[in-house]
Design a protein around this motif. Structure first.
Motif, PDB file in Angstrom:
ATOM      1  N   HIS A 228       0.717  -1.157  -0.099  1.00  0.00           N
ATOM      2  CA  HIS A 228      -0.026   0.063  -0.076  1.00  0.00           C
ATOM      3  C   HIS A 228       0.900   1.296  -0.140  1.00  0.00           C
ATOM      4  O   HIS A 228       2.034   1.211   0.552  1.00  0.00           O
ATOM      5  CB  HIS A 228      -0.979  -0.068   1.350  1.00  0.00           C
ATOM      6  N   ILE A 229       0.323   2.175  -0.948  1.00  0.00           N
ATOM      7  CA  ILE A 229       1.129   3.531  -1.055  1.00  0.00           C
ATOM      8  C   ILE A 229       1.121   4.352   0.354  1.00  0.00           C
ATOM      9  O   ILE A 229       0.292   4.506   0.981  1.00  0.00           O
ATOM     10  CB  ILE A 229       0.645   4.139  -2.056  1.00  0.00           C
ATOM     11  N   PHE A 230       2.339   4.897   0.545  1.00  0.00           N
ATOM     12  CA  PHE A 230       2.502   5.813   1.745  1.00  0.00           C
ATOM     13  C   PHE A 230       1.870   7.255   1.234  1.00  0.00           C
ATOM     14  O   PHE A 230       2.582   8.163   0.760  1.00  0.00           O
ATOM     15  CB  PHE A 230       3.813   6.003   2.217  1.00  0.00           C
ATOM     16  N   ASP A 231       0.607   7.262   1.276  1.00  0.00           N
ATOM     17  CA  ASP A 231      -0.263   8.511   0.375  1.00  0.00           C
ATOM     18  C   ASP A 231      -0.013   9.625   1.021  1.00  0.00           C
ATOM     19  O   ASP A 231      -0.469  10.871   0.487  1.00  0.00           O
ATOM     20  CB  ASP A 231      -1.594   8.121   0.110  1.00  0.00           C
ATOM     21  N   GLU A 232       0.519   9.911   2.067  1.00  0.00           N
ATOM     22  CA  GLU A 232       0.973  11.148   2.889  1.00  0.00           C
ATOM     23  C   GLU A 232       2.105  11.688   2.454  1.00  0.00           C
ATOM     24  O   GLU A 232       2.215  12.867   2.399  1.00  0.00           O
ATOM     25  CB  GLU A 232       0.891  11.272   4.364  1.00  0.00           C
ATOM     26  N   LEU A 233       2.845  10.873   1.741  1.00  0.00           N
ATOM     27  CA  LEU A 233       4.190  11.246   0.949  1.00  0.00           C
ATOM     28  C   LEU A 233       3.985  11.572  -0.502  1.00  0.00           C
ATOM     29  O   LEU A 233       4.616  12.106  -1.117  1.00  0.00           O
ATOM     30  CB  LEU A 233       5.066  10.267   1.269  1.00  0.00           C
ATOM     31  N   LEU A 234       3.313  10.600  -1.062  1.00  0.00           N
ATOM     32  CA  LEU A 234       3.302  10.405  -2.525  1.00  0.00           C
ATOM     33  C   LEU A 234       1.899  10.244  -3.324  1.00  0.00           C
ATOM     34  O   LEU A 234       1.026   9.630  -2.507  1.00  0.00           O
ATOM     35  CB  LEU A 234       4.022   9.160  -3.079  1.00  0.00           C
ATOM     36  N   TYR A 235       1.740  10.816  -4.471  1.00  0.00           N
ATOM     37  CA  TYR A 235       0.517  10.660  -5.063  1.00  0.00           C
ATOM     38  C   TYR A 235       0.757   9.651  -6.298  1.00  0.00           C
ATOM     39  O   TYR A 235       1.873  10.078  -7.119  1.00  0.00           O
ATOM     40  CB  TYR A 235      -0.155  11.876  -5.500  1.00  0.00           C
ATOM     41  N   ALA A 236       0.310   8.684  -6.482  1.00  0.00           N
ATOM     42  CA  ALA A 236       0.902   7.591  -7.459  1.00  0.00           C
ATOM     43  C   ALA A 236      -0.200   7.712  -8.570  1.00  0.00           C
ATOM     44  O   ALA A 236      -1.666   7.382  -8.558  1.00  0.00           O
ATOM     45  CB  ALA A 236       0.793   6.148  -6.889  1.00  0.00           C
ATOM     46  N   GLU A 237       0.139   7.268  -9.687  1.00  0.00           N
ATOM     47  CA  GLU A 237      -0.730   7.270 -11.061  1.00  0.00           C
ATOM     48  C   GLU A 237       0.110   6.038 -11.913  1.00  0.00           C
ATOM     49  O   GLU A 237       1.181   5.792 -11.755  1.00  0.00           O
ATOM     50  CB  GLU A 237      -0.686   8.627 -11.926  1.00  0.00           C
TER      51      GLU A 237
END
Length: 398
Positions: A228-237
């Protein structure tokens, strides 16, 4: 967990006057679709070229760096800069993961990743220490000594290469409560994962994916699938590597990352060159963006076969753990007598289970291999031999 649009707009506002991004970025967007439409993609070559300029060019640090890693990118060793705030943000994000894994004061972590240039050793040590975990910076190799140290110090958490971890367990290292894997394909390598699971039957196994310039990207969270993405650090596409068009969730393509907080070397719509699939999930410890198969190849010389885009390097994952296969392979594409493509997968070695290879191949590429043939030795480095009329004859990875 985090509102992607709000986070993106905060970053656009911060970066619209940044020396590298001035004139390239809008100050805000109304949707993530508009973000993808209006914000240009950034390549690794652009990043490397800028960092090669005196004073790091447009990425000259705007606040003093407190850590500098050097990472190989092509023929260059590129400095990766972190400010104090960058390190605190990383430690906070990883701290949430350690909390989810039940790791904290009283645990003892032995780090067997390297510390020389390779970023993982210091990365794991610093996040553990920030959470009050005792840390042993052992590094790789010296298996017997490492196992003895682990017994002596009561290691409960192990971070390192899975193959080396198996040797440590054989040498008498205590079975850890949590194992952080890295340095080689893990959850995507069914045979290796099964060996580690057998050696550590009650252990929480954590796979991870990071880049030196985007650290960390994603990890296994307890109860989740994939990483799972560390979404507080990165936005993924995920984009089509050929056209740059954003792809719907569930379709394989190239991972693109945008830093949401980083002070130094902030990257926006950065092309990683890695092939993956992105999915939205139910909340797993607050995480809802997953790479269910982590990454399984590099964007390289794409070839269209039976109307489907195939990236030659993605086939490495098909052969992981297949007994008798060396890991070398080649796609041979020809034309059928009555039209259409004929596809043969040549596998070096003496693989025993060709049906398993065929099933994995179809699951990975979404097309059927007409033939799977074993050869003792593949000559040359070409991954694709295209015999169709008018096609380039060979393609290699880059």
């Amino acid at each position: 967990m985090h509102d992607s649009l709000d986070a993106l707009n905060l970053q656009l506002e911060r970066l619209h006057t940044h020396p590298f991004y001035a004139g390239r970025l809008p100050r805000s967007v109304a949707s993530t679709a508009e973000f993808a439409e209006r914000v240009p993609l950034m390549s690794r070559a652009q990043f490397v070229a800028e960092m090669g300029k005196p004073g790091y060019g447009a990425f000259a640090p705007q606040v003093p760096p407190v850590r500098v890693h050097l990472t190989p990118m092509g023929s260059a060793l590129v400095p990766i800069l972190h400010s104090a705030a960058d390190l605190r943000a990383i430690e906070a994000a990883c701290g949430q993961h350690l909390d989810a894994c039940g790791i904290g004061p009283g645990d003892v972590c032995m780090v067997t990743f390297g510390y020389h240039l390779f970023v993982a050793g210091l990365f794991y040590q610093s996040q553990m220490e920030a959470r009050g975990v005792a840390c042993i910076p052992h590094g790789p190799g010296e298996t017997e000594r490492a196992a003895q140290v682990a017994r002596q110090c009561g290691v409960t958490v192990l971070a390192g290469n899975p193959t080396h971890a198996l040797k440590l367990i054989e040498a008498g290292c205590p079975v850890p409560r949590v194992f952080f894997a890295g340095g080689e394909p893990f959850s995507g390598n069914e045979a290796l994962y099964a060996r580690v699971r057998a050696a550590m039957p009650g252990t929480l196994l954590v796979d991870s994916y990071s880049l030196s310039e985007c650290l960390p990207v994603a990890r296994t969270f307890p109860g989740g699938a994939g990483v799972h993405i560390f979404d507080e650090l990165l936005y993924a596409e995920v984009i089509d590597p050929d056209t740059g068009t954003p792809l719907p969730d569930g379709e394989r393509g190239e991972l693109v990352l945008t830093h949401l907080k980083k002070d130094l070397q902030p990257l926006v719509r950065y092309r990683t060159g890695d092939l993956t699939v992105l999915e939205r999930t139910a909340s797993v410890h607050g995480r809802t963006v997953s790479l269910p198969r982590v990454v399984f190849g590099r964007v390289d010389s794409m070839v269209k076969i039976k109307g489907v885009k195939v990236y030659p390097s993605e086939l490495r994952s098909v052969l992981l753990g297949v007994a008798g296969a060396t890991g070398a392979y080649r796609l041979v594409v020809g034309s059928k007598a009555h039209g259409g493509d004929h596809l043969t997968l040549l596998v070096e070695g003496a693989p025993g289970d060709r049906e398993a290879i065929a099933e994995r191949f179809k699951r990975q590429t979404l097309i059927h291999a007409d033939a799977i043939e074993a050869v003792e030795k593949l000559e040359g480095s070409a991954l694709v031999q295209d015999n169709r009329k008018g096609a380039h004859q060979e393609k290699e990875t880059t």
